[in-house]
Structures are given as C-alpha cells and as structure tokens.
Design a protein around this motif. Sequence first.
Motif, PDB file in Angstrom:
ATOM      1  N   SER A  95       7.292  37.783   1.100  1.00 44.16           N
ATOM      2  CA  SER A  95       6.634  36.487   0.956  1.00 44.16           C
ATOM      3  C   SER A  95       7.247  35.681  -0.188  1.00 44.16           C
ATOM      4  O   SER A  95       7.376  34.449  -0.084  1.00 44.16           O
ATOM      5  N   ARG A 108       9.318  32.176   0.290  1.00 44.71           N
ATOM      6  CA  ARG A 108       8.943  30.974  -0.460  1.00 44.71           C
ATOM      7  C   ARG A 108      10.196  30.320  -1.077  1.00 44.71           C
ATOM      8  O   ARG A 108      10.363  29.098  -1.042  1.00 44.71           O
ATOM      9  N   SER A 120      -0.119  28.912   1.167  1.00 39.62           N
ATOM     10  CA  SER A 120       0.525  30.123   0.655  1.00 39.62           C
ATOM     11  C   SER A 120       0.636  31.158   1.773  1.00 39.62           C
ATOM     12  O   SER A 120      -0.046  31.054   2.795  1.00 39.62           O
ATOM     13  N   PRO A 121       1.494  32.161   1.595  1.00 36.28           N
ATOM     14  CA  PRO A 121       1.592  33.217   2.602  1.00 36.28           C
ATOM     15  C   PRO A 121       0.252  33.919   2.794  1.00 36.28           C
ATOM     16  O   PRO A 121      -0.538  34.045   1.848  1.00 36.28           O
ATOM     17  N   HIS A 132       4.077  32.833   7.115  1.00 35.58           N
ATOM     18  CA  HIS A 132       4.603  31.944   6.071  1.00 35.58           C
ATOM     19  C   HIS A 132       5.889  31.308   6.572  1.00 35.58           C
ATOM     20  O   HIS A 132       6.862  32.024   6.801  1.00 35.58           O
ATOM     21  N   PRO A 133       5.912  30.007   6.785  1.00 30.77           N
ATOM     22  CA  PRO A 133       4.809  29.067   6.593  1.00 30.77           C
ATOM     23  C   PRO A 133       3.743  29.257   7.669  1.00 30.77           C
ATOM     24  O   PRO A 133       3.974  29.937   8.667  1.00 30.77           O
TER      25      PRO A 133
END
Length: 200
Positions: free
Chosen positions: A40, A44, A62-63, A81-82
């Motif tokens: 994650s 990001r 957020s994840p 995520h996303p």
Amino acid sequence: MPATNVELSKKELELVVNSEFILTKNRIIQKVYDLFGVLSEDFRKILNSFSNSLPGEMHSSSPKIYKGENYLGLPYIMMDHPRFFNKDDAFAIRCFFWWGNYFSITLQLSGKFFNQYKAALSQFIKNKQNEAYFICVNTSPWVHHFEESNYKPFNAVPSEEILQKEFIKIAARLPLNKWNDAEIFFRKQYREFIEMLIRA
C-alpha cells in the motif's frame, strides 16, 4: 425425528484436535496483511508520481485492507488502492488473496473513468501487449473467481465486445505456490496498469 448428523469423519477429527492448523492459518493471514501493508505504501508512491496524469479522485482515499472467511467457502483478503466507487463510476485496483487458489490483481473501471480511458484501453487491447491478462466477461463486476463464466484469457475475447460493456475488469493472477514472487508480481502489475492508462 432423526438426530442431526454431527459425527466427524476421520479427516475432520484429525483437524479438530490439531490447534496448530488454525494457528498456522492465522500466521499466514497475518503475513498477507503485512505484504499488503507494505504494498500500500509502494502503491501510494506510484500514484503520487503520476499525480498530474490521473484523476484527482485517485488521491482522495487511503488504501483499504479487509478480510473475510467465506468467499465460495474459503478465506480471503483484499486491498483496494486507489478505490473510488459511487453509483455510476468506479476506479479501483484490487489486490486479492484467496486461500487455496491464488493471488490476483484487478483494474476495474466504469462510468466516467471507463469513458475517459477507452482510447488507452482500446490501444492496449489492440496491441495484445500481455497475454497473461484476463478479461471479465461476467455481467457483474463483483465476482472474483477465474472460472470461464467470469474471466477469459485476454486474447480470447473480441476487443469490440470488451469495450461495449458497462465496465471493464482486467486481471492477472499468481499461483500460491509462487508465494515468494508475490511482492514483485503485485508491484509490476500495479505499475503496468497505471502506465497503460496514461499512455494515451
């Protein structure tokens, strides 16, 4: 009335008296959680590196990692995520662990995001750039298994059929006996999904 049959088979009895089986399962589940947690952060960073080329919604959440015990009878863990979902639009990349089956990663687009990236998707499909991918042929985007009713090999579905659906799901999978390759697999596929979309 006959009594409910609650007798255990020999195999069931061997398992019910073996606490190590459940403890081992719990350790494996925790390792998947840890793997998804590390990924994650990597995801990001990848998203941030393409922030000027992706919709703003991709950075608004957020994840999310969550688990269950009963997807077709077996435990699973997912990470999105996303993750952007509303009534009409979806943009998500989902990592999936399914006990006894595989790891998988899926790009899911619908609504305005599907329309936005149709040119990039069309080019990707036309070029048949990766024969390891699968395309969802189901009428529902919420099914995850790789049976023929849900996914078919990338090259087995006409491109016009893919692009006429209300959503698209492109997936890749990794057998669990290649566990040690999972981290590399997820990173590679994640970046390929993002780069595929921004090429147009």
